[in-house]
Motif scaffolding. Structure first.
Motif, PDB file in Angstrom:
ATOM      1  N   GLU A 250     108.925 -33.014   2.683  1.00 22.37           N
ATOM      2  CA  GLU A 250     108.645 -31.625   3.390  1.00 22.37           C
ATOM      3  C   GLU A 250     109.921 -30.706   2.730  1.00 22.37           C
ATOM      4  OE1 GLU A 250     109.487 -30.077   7.648  1.00 22.37           O
ATOM      5  OE2 GLU A 250     107.548 -31.124   7.268  1.00 22.37           O
ATOM      6  N   LYS A 251     111.088 -31.063   2.795  1.00 23.25           N
ATOM      7  CA  LYS A 251     112.054 -30.192   2.191  1.00 23.25           C
ATOM      8  C   LYS A 251     111.949 -30.096   0.792  1.00 23.25           C
ATOM      9  CE  LYS A 251     116.004 -31.038   5.305  1.00 23.25           C
ATOM     10  NZ  LYS A 251     117.345 -31.728   5.452  1.00 23.25           N
ATOM     11  N   ARG A 252     111.198 -30.746  -0.009  1.00 15.14           N
ATOM     12  CA  ARG A 252     111.331 -30.641  -1.481  1.00 15.14           C
ATOM     13  C   ARG A 252     110.010 -29.577  -1.596  1.00 15.14           C
ATOM     14  NH1 ARG A 252     113.462 -35.390  -5.156  1.00 15.14           N
ATOM     15  NH2 ARG A 252     115.295 -35.437  -4.231  1.00 15.14           N
ATOM     16  N   GLN A 253     109.275 -29.611  -0.857  1.00 18.83           N
ATOM     17  CA  GLN A 253     107.852 -28.657  -1.045  1.00 18.83           C
ATOM     18  C   GLN A 253     107.289 -29.080  -2.318  1.00 18.83           C
ATOM     19  OE1 GLN A 253     109.078 -24.381  -0.706  1.00 18.83           O
ATOM     20  NE2 GLN A 253     111.079 -24.992   0.615  1.00 18.83           N
ATOM     21  N   THR A 254     107.092 -30.291  -2.753  1.00 23.53           N
ATOM     22  CA  THR A 254     106.632 -30.486  -3.878  1.00 23.53           C
ATOM     23  C   THR A 254     105.117 -30.834  -3.713  1.00 23.53           C
ATOM     24  OG1 THR A 254     108.547 -31.656  -4.661  1.00 23.53           O
ATOM     25  CG2 THR A 254     106.531 -32.251  -5.807  1.00 23.53           C
ATOM     26  N   VAL A 255     104.238 -30.327  -4.771  1.00 23.87           N
ATOM     27  CA  VAL A 255     102.812 -30.564  -4.458  1.00 23.87           C
ATOM     28  C   VAL A 255     102.402 -31.854  -5.224  1.00 23.87           C
ATOM     29  CG1 VAL A 255     100.596 -29.566  -5.163  1.00 23.87           C
ATOM     30  CG2 VAL A 255     102.246 -28.114  -4.369  1.00 23.87           C
ATOM     31  N   ASP A 256     102.983 -31.990  -6.383  1.00 22.24           N
ATOM     32  CA  ASP A 256     102.530 -33.283  -7.247  1.00 22.24           C
ATOM     33  C   ASP A 256     103.218 -34.537  -6.735  1.00 22.24           C
ATOM     34  OD1 ASP A 256     100.218 -32.905  -9.479  1.00 22.24           O
ATOM     35  OD2 ASP A 256     101.770 -31.160  -9.517  1.00 22.24           O
ATOM     36  N   ILE A 257     102.604 -35.659  -6.780  1.00 25.44           N
ATOM     37  CA  ILE A 257     103.462 -36.794  -6.313  1.00 25.44           C
ATOM     38  C   ILE A 257     104.401 -37.274  -7.576  1.00 25.44           C
ATOM     39  CG2 ILE A 257     103.024 -39.366  -6.449  1.00 25.44           C
ATOM     40  CD1 ILE A 257     102.647 -38.076  -3.329  1.00 25.44           C
ATOM     41  N   VAL A 258     103.851 -36.959  -8.778  1.00 26.13           N
ATOM     42  CA  VAL A 258     104.472 -37.362 -10.004  1.00 26.13           C
ATOM     43  C   VAL A 258     106.130 -36.719  -9.951  1.00 26.13           C
ATOM     44  CG1 VAL A 258     102.681 -38.286 -11.470  1.00 26.13           C
ATOM     45  CG2 VAL A 258     103.378 -35.929 -11.301  1.00 26.13           C
ATOM     46  N   ASP A 259     105.974 -35.477  -9.408  1.00 28.66           N
ATOM     47  CA  ASP A 259     107.315 -34.761  -9.510  1.00 28.66           C
ATOM     48  C   ASP A 259     108.114 -35.182  -8.681  1.00 28.66           C
ATOM     49  OD1 ASP A 259     106.427 -32.841 -11.487  1.00 28.66           O
ATOM     50  OD2 ASP A 259     105.403 -31.354 -10.042  1.00 28.66           O
ATOM     51  N   LEU A 260     107.781 -35.907  -7.391  1.00 30.50           N
ATOM     52  CA  LEU A 260     108.668 -36.551  -6.730  1.00 30.50           C
ATOM     53  C   LEU A 260     109.179 -37.678  -7.177  1.00 30.50           C
ATOM     54  CD1 LEU A 260     106.921 -36.252  -2.950  1.00 30.50           C
ATOM     55  CD2 LEU A 260     109.261 -35.525  -3.536  1.00 30.50           C
ATOM     56  N   LEU A 261     108.290 -38.392  -7.497  1.00 27.83           N
ATOM     57  CA  LEU A 261     108.695 -39.691  -8.308  1.00 27.83           C
ATOM     58  C   LEU A 261     109.456 -39.564  -9.440  1.00 27.83           C
ATOM     59  CD1 LEU A 261     105.196 -41.642  -8.564  1.00 27.83           C
ATOM     60  CD2 LEU A 261     107.021 -42.071  -6.732  1.00 27.83           C
ATOM     61  N   ALA A 262     109.391 -38.468 -10.129  1.00 29.07           N
ATOM     62  CA  ALA A 262     110.511 -38.214 -11.305  1.00 29.07           C
ATOM     63  C   ALA A 262     112.048 -38.224 -10.977  1.00 29.07           C
ATOM     64  CB  ALA A 262     109.985 -36.869 -12.037  1.00 29.07           C
ATOM     65  N   THR A 263     112.104 -38.084  -9.814  1.00 32.86           N
ATOM     66  CA  THR A 263     113.648 -38.277  -9.521  1.00 32.86           C
ATOM     67  C   THR A 263     114.245 -39.411  -9.052  1.00 32.86           C
ATOM     68  OG1 THR A 263     113.039 -37.495  -7.213  1.00 32.86           O
ATOM     69  CG2 THR A 263     113.879 -35.769  -8.843  1.00 32.86           C
ATOM     70  N   THR A 264     113.241 -40.616  -9.013  1.00 27.15           N
ATOM     71  CA  THR A 264     113.395 -41.989  -8.679  1.00 27.15           C
ATOM     72  C   THR A 264     114.056 -42.699  -9.743  1.00 27.15           C
ATOM     73  OG1 THR A 264     111.560 -41.953  -7.145  1.00 27.15           O
ATOM     74  CG2 THR A 264     112.331 -44.021  -7.886  1.00 27.15           C
ATOM     75  N   PRO A 265     115.014 -43.421  -9.790  1.00 23.15           N
ATOM     76  CA  PRO A 265     115.581 -44.219 -10.996  1.00 23.15           C
ATOM     77  C   PRO A 265     114.558 -45.027 -11.623  1.00 23.15           C
ATOM     78  CG  PRO A 265     117.146 -44.365  -8.991  1.00 23.15           C
ATOM     79  CD  PRO A 265     115.939 -43.533  -8.578  1.00 23.15           C
ATOM     80  N   GLY A 266     114.440 -45.090 -12.843  1.00 26.54           N
ATOM     81  CA  GLY A 266     113.702 -45.963 -13.256  1.00 26.54           C
ATOM     82  C   GLY A 266     112.128 -45.426 -13.615  1.00 26.54           C
ATOM     83  N   ILE A 267     112.183 -44.407 -13.356  1.00 21.59           N
ATOM     84  CA  ILE A 267     110.623 -43.839 -13.363  1.00 21.59           C
ATOM     85  C   ILE A 267     110.622 -42.882 -14.566  1.00 21.59           C
ATOM     86  CG2 ILE A 267     108.824 -42.126 -12.487  1.00 21.59           C
ATOM     87  CD1 ILE A 267     109.109 -44.990 -11.086  1.00 21.59           C
TER      88      ILE A 267
END
Length: 616
Positions: A55-72
């Motif tokens: 909710e806080k990141r307001q991101t629409v695309d799942i991949v944009d959330l995953l992009a900040t995960t280590p190893g992705i």
């Protein structure tokens, strides 16, 4: 070369939402063993993206959330809705297993059974668990790189309703709503989300915008049929319409259209006996992807694919003592695919039977050990047996966690690779991997700081690739990936959360073929950094920012087509209005960086969006 954006640490410290790598030691995870486990009993590397972060990141695309995960690492071929693929620790994108509410959604009609993240928006997703490393004992085929497990909301006690709508760049409209509640023995929820945009040109040299429209719906209901028996029903649906630019050769403006319908269903019975010492779950899951492609909108489809996977699952969990569990199960699945187009049709199917067993014990205080074995029998290529084990040791009640993990993975050849009339090879063997982890999690300052470091190594053999000598698919590749993942999470005061992550991935071809051996695997940047912070002001305002930096990579296996690295920054804010409403807004790619995740394909420049949320 890597392009850096200039954002001061002070600005970041008053900005971005924290990543849920800072989860409490007793947080429950389900992806590691297929059952609920306290996180400090798991020896594998798992990242959690919770509802608050989404909710806080307001991101629409799942991949944009995953992009900040280590190893992705990820790549996307243009506008929102275009094909998007996720690689975990340098594995092939087809070696990422994806679950939605417990259902495997990898597409049996794809060339490599991969999952297209392009149509998967955040919509009503409330939690994401990312398991990094091979783990086929629990999850079977595809889990060579790791697992992305997406979950919708569990029904609330009493009644709950949420809704939001936003508008922004390129005439983009996004709206979603969900309601849930519990009444006596019945709990349930339903949600829907709509998204449309004029988009951007998917071809980097193009001038026309490629629009996209997406509708998704989800529902779940749980009925307590008695003290020990319950019925669990879940469903997820996506339908989308995408304008895209032709990919036959270098992408260029065209009138091509792609339409998708994805159906996901789960029906399960849960039975608990002997005061919870023996729990059983029997379920039927169903996934169907229907993809149609049109050269000209308004005409009949020129070609298309249908992929279906019907599964039966049984899982038993025996708890003979508080410090020991035995998890065992049987699965049967029947993937099939249909193709039409270019004057031909094709239809194929397979049957896969699997058995597995997993033991989890805590032999002494602070030590948790897990080990298991799985055997899969495929109607075409025969059997595959995988092993896995991990350990987590804390000498000081969770302040320090030392993690060790060994996992084997396998990926069955896709039906296309086995049976295609032109390039199929019925003698293909499954891809196999061995993955090793060692990690340390250290909490400091009374839990206000967490340092996490993991080193990993994975060897993959019999990897399937197209053989230009025989014009068929073959087990011709070997790859090796090694690297380090590090996360620093800080909460110096209650209002401030700061998270930094870094990952180094050295993913190389080890096939022995002169043109490719020793080369970096395509679209796997060696270095990636993410830095986030969020601050909740005393008068209600929440402000945030994120910066991600990705190093240089190559678009091809011969390392002849370079992709420059990038640095992207985004800022966001939200403010409550009354007791039930909130206004929010964000700016993505704040410095209008020019970058690409796939050669010849366009990416978004600076873009702003604003919206309102309601909660009841």
């Amino acid at each position: 070369m890597l392009k850096f954006a200039s954002i001061s640490l002070l600005a970041l410290a008053t900005a971005t939402p924290a990543f849920a790598e800072t989860a409490d030691s007793d947080e429950i995870v389900v992806t590691a063993s297929g059952i609920e486990q306290p996180r400090d009993q798991v020896g594998q590397a798992i990242t959690i993206i919770d509802a608050d972060t989404i909710e806080k990141r307001q991101t629409v695309d799942i991949v944009d959330l995953l992009a900040t995960t280590p190893g992705i690492r990820f790549n996307r071929t243009g506008s929102t809705g275009s094909v998007a693929s996720v690689s975990i620790r340098g594995a092939e994108t087809t070696q990422t297993l994806v679950l939605i509410d417990g259902v495997k959604v990898n597409d049996p009609s794809g060339i490599g059974d991969g999952y297209d993240f392009g149509h998967l928006l955040t919509s009503n997703i409330r939690r994401i668990e990312v398991l990094r490393g091979s783990n086929s004992v629990v999850h079977g085929s595809q889990a060579i790189g790791g697992v992305v497990n997406l979950m919708t909301a569990t029904p609330a006690e009493g009644f709950s309703a949420n809704a939001s709508a936003e508008y922004g760049y390129s005439d983009t409209l996004s709206a979603k709503a969900d309601v849930s509640g519990t009444a006596g023995p019945i709990s349930g929820g339903i949600g829907a989300a709509y998204f449309r945009t004029d988009g951007i040109s998917s071809a980097a040299v193009g001038t026309e915008r490629d629009g996209y429209e997406n509708f998704s719906g989800n529902a779940r209901i749980k009925v307590a049929l008695g003290d020990a028996l319950s019925l669990d029903l879940r469903g997820y649906y996506i339908t989308s319409d995408l304008d895209y630019d032709s990919f036959f050769g270098a992408p260029a403006d065209s009138g091509d259209v792609a339409k998708l319908d994805q159906y996901v269903g789960y029906a399960g019975l849960n039975l608990g006996l002997f005061d919870g010492r023996f729990n059983s779950r029997a379920a039927v899951t169903w996934m169907r992807n229907e993809r149609d492609y049109f050269f000209v909108r308004g005409t009949d489809p020129d070609y298309g694919y249908k992929g279906t996977n019907l599964r039966f699952e049984y899982q038993g969990v025996v708890t003979p003592a508080d410090s020991a569990k035995l998890v065992f199960g049987y699965e049967h699945e029947r993937p099939d695919y249909d193709f039409f187009g270019f004057g031909s049709t094709d239809s194929q199917k397979a049957n896969i039977d699997s058995v597995y067993a997993l033991g989890i014990v805590q032999p002494l205080a602070g030590l948790s050990l897990t080990g298991g074995v799985r055997h899969d029998d495929h109607s075409q290529f025969g059997g595959a047996t995988t092993f896995g084990a991990n350990a987590n040791y804390s000498p000081n009640d969770g302040e320090t966690n030392i993690r060790l993990s060994y996992g084997e993975g396998f990926k069955a050849p896709s039906l296309y690779q086995l049976y295609d009339s032109f390039s199929g090879n019925a003698a293909l063997r499954p891809e196999q991997s061995k993955s090793y982890d060692i990690g340390l999690d250290q909490r400091l300052a009374d839990g206000r700081a967490l340092v996490s470091v993991t080193a990993f190594l994975r060897n993959t053999t019999d990897q399937i690739n197209y053989d230009n000598a025989t014009f068929t698919y073959g087990n011709i590749d070997r790859t090796r990936t090694k690297g380090v993942e590090a996360t620093l999470a800080l909460r110096p005061v209650d209002a401030l959360n700061v998270t930094a992550s870094y990952s180094y991935i050295d993913a190389r071809d080890r096939s022995g073929r002169p043109a490719f051996d020793g080369k970096r695997l395509p679209r796997r940047a060696a270095h990636a950094v993410s830095l986030s912070a969020d601050y909740d002001w005393s008068f209600g305002l929440s402000t945030g920012a994120t910066i991600t930096m990705v190093g240089d990579s190559f678009d091809d296996a011969a390392n002849a087509v370079p992709l420059d690295g990038d640095a992207l920054a985004g800022i966001r804010a939200s403010f409550p209005v009354g007791g039930h409403f909130e206004i929010y807004g964000r700016v993505d790619n704040l410095f209008d960086a020019d970058y690409a995740t796939a050669f010849h394909y366009g990416t978004y420049g600076r873009a702003a969006y604003g919206g309102v949320r309601a909660r009841f």
